[in-house]
Design an enzyme around this catalytic site. Structure first.
Site, PDB file in Angstrom:
ATOM      1  N   PRO A 143      -1.900  -4.881  10.014  1.00 29.74           N
ATOM      2  CA  PRO A 143      -1.171  -4.969  11.289  1.00 29.74           C
ATOM      3  C   PRO A 143      -0.839  -6.411  11.676  1.00 29.74           C
ATOM      4  CG  PRO A 143      -3.515  -4.604  11.677  1.00 29.74           C
ATOM      5  CD  PRO A 143      -3.317  -4.548  10.190  1.00 29.74           C
ATOM      6  N   GLU A 201       5.099  -0.352  -1.601  1.00 27.08           N
ATOM      7  CA  GLU A 201       5.538   1.043  -1.459  1.00 27.08           C
ATOM      8  C   GLU A 201       6.814   1.092  -0.617  1.00 27.08           C
ATOM      9  OE1 GLU A 201       4.536   3.830  -3.080  1.00 27.08           O
ATOM     10  OE2 GLU A 201       6.431   4.308  -2.107  1.00 27.08           O
ATOM     11  N   PHE A 202       7.808   1.815  -1.118  1.00 31.72           N
ATOM     12  CA  PHE A 202       9.091   1.890  -0.402  1.00 31.72           C
ATOM     13  C   PHE A 202       9.325   3.245   0.259  1.00 31.72           C
ATOM     14  CE2 PHE A 202       9.753  -1.513  -3.532  1.00 31.72           C
ATOM     15  CZ  PHE A 202      10.189  -2.526  -2.695  1.00 31.72           C
ATOM     16  N   LYS A 228       9.449  -6.712  -0.728  1.00 31.99           N
ATOM     17  CA  LYS A 228       9.120  -5.641   0.217  1.00 31.99           C
ATOM     18  C   LYS A 228       9.462  -6.067   1.645  1.00 31.99           C
ATOM     19  CE  LYS A 228       7.484  -2.143   2.301  1.00 31.99           C
ATOM     20  NZ  LYS A 228       8.134  -0.853   2.337  1.00 31.99           N
ATOM     21  N   GLY A 281      11.479   2.386  15.156  1.00 37.03           N
ATOM     22  CA  GLY A 281      10.043   2.288  15.392  1.00 37.03           C
ATOM     23  C   GLY A 281       9.343   2.346  14.058  1.00 37.03           C
ATOM     24  N   CYS A 315       6.132  -0.277  10.291  1.00 40.00           N
ATOM     25  CA  CYS A 315       6.479  -1.323   9.321  1.00 40.00           C
ATOM     26  C   CYS A 315       7.569  -2.301   9.741  1.00 40.00           C
ATOM     27  CB  CYS A 315       6.878  -0.670   8.014  1.00 40.00           C
ATOM     28  SG  CYS A 315       5.494   0.162   7.244  1.00 40.00           S
ATOM     29  N   LYS A 331       6.576  -5.097  12.270  1.00 39.84           N
ATOM     30  CA  LYS A 331       5.464  -5.880  11.713  1.00 39.84           C
ATOM     31  C   LYS A 331       5.940  -6.744  10.536  1.00 39.84           C
ATOM     32  CE  LYS A 331       2.705  -3.349   8.840  1.00 39.84           C
ATOM     33  NZ  LYS A 331       2.740  -3.911   7.503  1.00 39.84           N
TER      34      LYS A 331
END
Ligand SMILES: NC(=O)c1ccc[n+]([C@@H]2O[C@H](COP(=O)([O-])OP(=O)(O)OC[C@H]3O[C@@H](n4cnc5c(N)ncnc54)[C@H](O)[C@@H]3O)[C@@H](O)[C@H]2O)c1
Length: 465
Positions: A95, A163-164, A222, A275, A278, A281
């Site tokens: 986070p 991870e996508f 990423k 929202g 990810c 952040k």
């Protein structure tokens, strides 16, 4: 190349759970154990009632039903799983920091560091350690330092394998990934580790879709992928504000520009704002990294994506207040949807939280209906903002399990999540139950404006005057 027989994944969340379920499903010869320190979450992953899995994703429960107990296990025995594994995925949360240097922007890496120290302590033979979590570029170096300096002198190969998947379509995304990215060292051991991981994905994906890169490119890609995706949403949302002033229709504009093959049609749907755990952040993380390298202009450029998103949520709340004759005090407003998008029970950073907060500040009375989100989650989301007391949140906001009865005497309905079921509700009946004039504010542009206006609603939506 070492054949992988035993995988451990640390973190049984929205990424660890679905990702490992698909690996276990597609690779029956590999034992996959997903571990977590959250015993309640593990208990839910092991529940015989598959509707109680802690993550809701279309197609997930069928996959878990096939693989669980065969070669897929969920456990709180973290050390044991690490000890037995050839390959360890770290899929814990990263986070935004809420304290100290980088507060509000940098990624909090304390959970990652705890994992690294745990692996170092337990591992007694060579391991491939994989960053599945989204991490700031160059984190692999820190993990390597911890492993090498506190470990039992075994060899650790660190790979980045971001991870996508998108929540709501996690299973199809995993089964048909556009690409899998594997970053690692170009040493012989590094190359062998990359091949070992690649061979797992090759059980169901064509080799051409597996990209092998250096670690830093993989880590950075990423963050950049999420920044570009969120940027498209903020771009079209900024234009939605302009459309509302100029009588242009944002969907028509999106269609016209999306047909340009250089632009493409995806991620051009105007809405109340993005929202999810990810986008915000990861962009803040990118902003922080750019700033820490002295790249102020780059940092400011990306920060603007977040600012437009905040503006969009506030604009939606403001338009509800101004349309309801500049006061919502004591007025019942029904929220259809609380999840950050359809087909998930995840509410992290959902636009609904912030729109609700703004309206509660104006003393509105909110009733929320969401088909997949629990009452506890909704209150936890609001309480976390610390805007008012927990008692007051419960007094001003209630949660309903029925989208029809909850609209009795409501002044307005606001669509916050694009759940398909909202399109087919009995809008004629809803109209008869509401106070007049009956307002509908469509923050997702999913309803048929002609139909709603014909029924008698005062219908408005983002991106149209
Ligand atoms: N959610 C998404 O759509 C998505 C997509 C791509 C990437 N990611 C990234 O994947 C990572 C995980 O995201 P998520 O949504 O699955 O998070 P999550 O919060 O749902 O799950 C993380 C889990 O890790 C566990 N955990 C934390 N520290 C631990 C430890 N030391 N030992 C064992 N378990 C521990 C937590 O209890 C939690 O259950 C993040 O870095 C995120 O940015 C998420």
């Amino acid at each position: 190349m070492k054949t992988i027989k035993n995988i451990c994944c640390i973190g049984a969340g929205y990424v660890g759970g679905p990702t490992m379920s698909v690996i276990a499903f597609k690779c029956p010869d590999i034992q996959v154990t997903v571990v977590d320190i959250n015993a309640e979450r593990i208990k839910a992953w092991n529940d015989t009632d598959l509707d109680k899995l802690p993550v809701y994703e279309p197609g997930l429960k069928e996959i878990v039903a096939t693989a669980r107990g065969r070669n897929l296990f969920f456990s709180t025995e973290v050390d044991q799983a690490i000890d037995q594994a050839d390959m360890i995925f770290i899929s814990v949360n990263t986070p935004t920091k809420t304290y100290g240097k980088g507060k509000g922007q940098a990624a909090d890496l304390k959970y990652i560091e705890l994992c690294a120290r745990n692996i170092a302590r337990v591992a007694k033979d060579d391991k491939i350690v994989i960053e599945k979590s989204t991490l700031p570029v160059r984190t692999a170096q820190a993990i390597k330092n911890i492993l090498d300096n506190t470990g039992n002198h075994v060899n650790f190969e660190i790979l980045s394998n971001p991870e996508f998947l998108a929540e709501g379509t996690a299973i199809t995304d995993l089964l048909n990934a556009d690409r899998v990215l594997i970053g690692g060292d170009s040493t012989p051991n590094g190359e062998a580790a990359k091949q070992a991981l690649s061979s797992i994905y090759e059980n169901w994906l064509p080799k051409e879709r597996i990209l092998l890169t250096n670690v830093w490119s993989s880590e950075l890609s990423k963050l950049v992928a999420n920044a570009f995706l969120a940027q498209r949403i903020s771009s079209i949302n900024s234009i939605s504000a302009l459309c509302e002033k100029t009588d242009a229709d944002v969907d028509e504009v999106a269609k016209a520009i999306g047909l340009d093959s250089r632009i493409g049609p995806k991620f051009l749907k105007a809405s109340v704002g993005f929202g999810g755990s990810c986008f915000q952040k990861d962009i803040l993380n990118l902003v922080y990294i750019a700033k820490s390298y002295g790249l102020e202009e780059v940092s400011n450029y990306w920060e603007q994506v977040i600012k437009i998103n905040d503006y969009q949520k506030q604009r939606f709340a403001d338009s509800i207040v101004s349309t309801l004759y500049n006061t919502v005090s004591g007025k019942k407003i029904v929220f259809y949807g609380w999840a950050f998008k359809k087909d998930t029970n995840d509410t992290r950073e959902s636009a609904a939280i912030y729109v609700a907060n703004a309206l509660l500040e104006e003393q509105a009375e909110i009733v929320v209906y969401d088909p997949k989100v629990s009452d506890q989650q909704i209150y936890a989301d609001l309480d976390r903002l610390n805007t008012r007391s927990e008692e007051e949140n419960r007094r001003l906001l209630t949660v309903s399990k029925d989208p029809l009865t909850c609209v009795d005497d409501a002044h307005a309905i606001a669509i916050l999540t694009e759940w398909d079921e909202f399109k087919t509700l009995d809008w004629e009946t809803i109209y008869t139950k509401m106070l007049k004039p009956s307002f509908v504010f469509d923050g997702r542009r999913i309803l048929d404006s002609k139909k709603l206006n014909a029924i008698g609603f005062k219908y408005s939506r983002i991106g149209e005057s």
